[in-house]
Design a protein around this motif. Sequence first.
Motif, mmCIF file in Angstrom:
data_model
loop_
_atom_site.group_PDB
_atom_site.id
_atom_site.type_symbol
_atom_site.label_atom_id
_atom_site.label_comp_id
_atom_site.label_asym_id
_atom_site.label_seq_id
_atom_site.Cartn_x
_atom_site.Cartn_y
_atom_site.Cartn_z
ATOM 1 N N VAL A 240 55.710 109.091 81.960
ATOM 2 C CA VAL A 240 54.345 109.043 82.493
ATOM 3 C C VAL A 240 54.275 108.143 83.718
ATOM 4 N N VAL A 241 55.074 107.083 83.729
ATOM 5 C CA VAL A 241 55.065 106.151 84.849
ATOM 6 C C VAL A 241 55.473 106.844 86.150
ATOM 7 N N HIS A 242 56.261 107.913 86.055
ATOM 8 C CA HIS A 242 56.684 108.642 87.251
ATOM 9 C C HIS A 242 55.558 109.490 87.830
ATOM 10 N N LEU A 243 54.476 109.607 87.102
ATOM 11 C CA LEU A 243 53.273 110.242 87.626
ATOM 12 C C LEU A 243 52.263 109.192 88.070
ATOM 13 N N VAL A 244 52.101 108.158 87.245
ATOM 14 C CA VAL A 244 51.050 107.166 87.485
ATOM 15 C C VAL A 244 51.337 106.302 88.708
ATOM 16 N N PHE A 245 52.554 105.799 88.837
ATOM 17 C CA PHE A 245 52.883 104.904 89.953
ATOM 18 C C PHE A 245 52.669 105.554 91.323
ATOM 19 N N PRO A 246 53.191 106.764 91.544
ATOM 20 C CA PRO A 246 52.939 107.388 92.850
ATOM 21 C C PRO A 246 51.456 107.588 93.157
ATOM 22 N N ILE A 247 50.664 107.932 92.129
ATOM 23 C CA ILE A 247 49.229 108.119 92.346
ATOM 24 C C ILE A 247 48.562 106.797 92.720
ATOM 25 N N ILE A 248 48.914 105.719 91.996
ATOM 26 C CA ILE A 248 48.337 104.406 92.305
ATOM 27 C C ILE A 248 48.720 103.978 93.713
#
Length: 496
Positions: A240-248
């Motif tokens: 999930v972090v590979h989706l959340v970090f780029p968005i943030i």
Amino acid sequence: MNVLNTWWSLIPPLIAILLALFTKEVYSSLFVGILVGGILYSGFNIAGIMEHVFVDGMVGSISDSWNAGILIFLVILGCIVVLMNKAGGSSAFGIWASKHVKTKLGAQLATIALGCLIFVDDYFNCLTVGSVMHPITDKHKVSREKLAYLIDATAAPVCIIAPISSWAAAVTSSVDGVNGLDLFIKAIPFNFYAILTIVMMLFLAITKFDFGPMKKAEETFKEISDNLDPGQFKETKGKVVHLVFPIIVLIVSCVVGMIYTGGFFEGVSFSEAFANSDASVGLVFGSVVALLFTIIFYILSKVLSFKDCMNSIPEGFKSMVPAILILVFAWTLKTMTTSLGSDVFVASVVNQFAENNAVMSMIPAVVFVIGCFISFATGTSWGTFGILIPIVVKVFNYDVNNVLMIISVSACMAGAVCGDHCSPISDTTIMASAGAHCEHINHVSTQLPYALTCATISFICYVFSGFVRNTAICLMASILFEIIVLLFIKKITTKS
């Protein structure tokens, strides 16, 4: 026959819209509208038509620095979305959401929440929310049409009431003589269409109620959803972090990029920097930073190789080609409309009303209707801001009639978003369809009854607020009125 600065200036977009609705084919409909605009402008002169359509129109639209920046932003955004999908971030989020989102209501509320959180830009909102949420909504039998509506309704309506967004920057840049950001913030509670659209989404989701073509789309999708490929939920190396970090990183870098273009790092205050920012350039800066971060992050995390990342770049570009083509056609159509003098014609209509009608309190409602019509016909909210807001500010004396001016400016913004929401040639509507993997005309036809319901309620609220002019009373009354109307619609549609 003189067609400049007359109602003829609105014929090209009207033809494009009607053709799109009847033929259910966007590209040819837009091109016919563009061609009609070229014919009207050039007086049936073949050389003049070719020059105006292809040089002034298409080439001019693409070479415009603002439009070029938006195209670059879209391409980079497409690359980031492809990277997130390849890295398994979207699948990981789908797996996580499938464990935590247990119901159809939960899937819809999660979509709305994510859409509201991504408030920086509507394009970013449409593509990101669609890419992330469509596996979850598919699983819980939420139709692609309903997903497209949820995406579209949390794009422009949320951006237009978010002070930190590219839309706020566009509105404030249209205001002269007053503090644009201050005016924008004061106008938020009177932006009835945006607020009521969000209320309607929540009401429909919580009450499990749909009406019109959307109800049929939901029923049809429920029958075919069992045949969808479940492979999109397979385990991957991504988390999930590979989706959340780029968005943030994308949100933060886009905000920093916009205030940078406004001079924040040269001593200008945050509010002034944001009000004076070049959103197009700022979004390019932010998206480039986010893309570089995403590539480095994925390589270091060993979810993608350098070669995989580089291969994702042309894939991201290709994924955006249909949306880019429609955007270029929509911008060219706007050029045809503007060259025929649509802005002058609309300005004359508004000024005549202000001069001839003694009931100034009706102006917000009239501005709302005109804003809806311009935005629907041209497919652009930002163009509508540029035409109407300066006129509204001049009609009113800010020191004397400031409350009524605030309501009227808000009515202009609400009308622009409403028309944009309804128009099949709107770039935001197009991007919402693309993000939800939904047929564009299906999205327009299913969303229209919902948008028109909010529009009718908003018009009545602007009539009311023009006389009452109290923020709290008008806002609470509008929400209560909408809930009553929706309950009434639910009652009569359930009986039938």
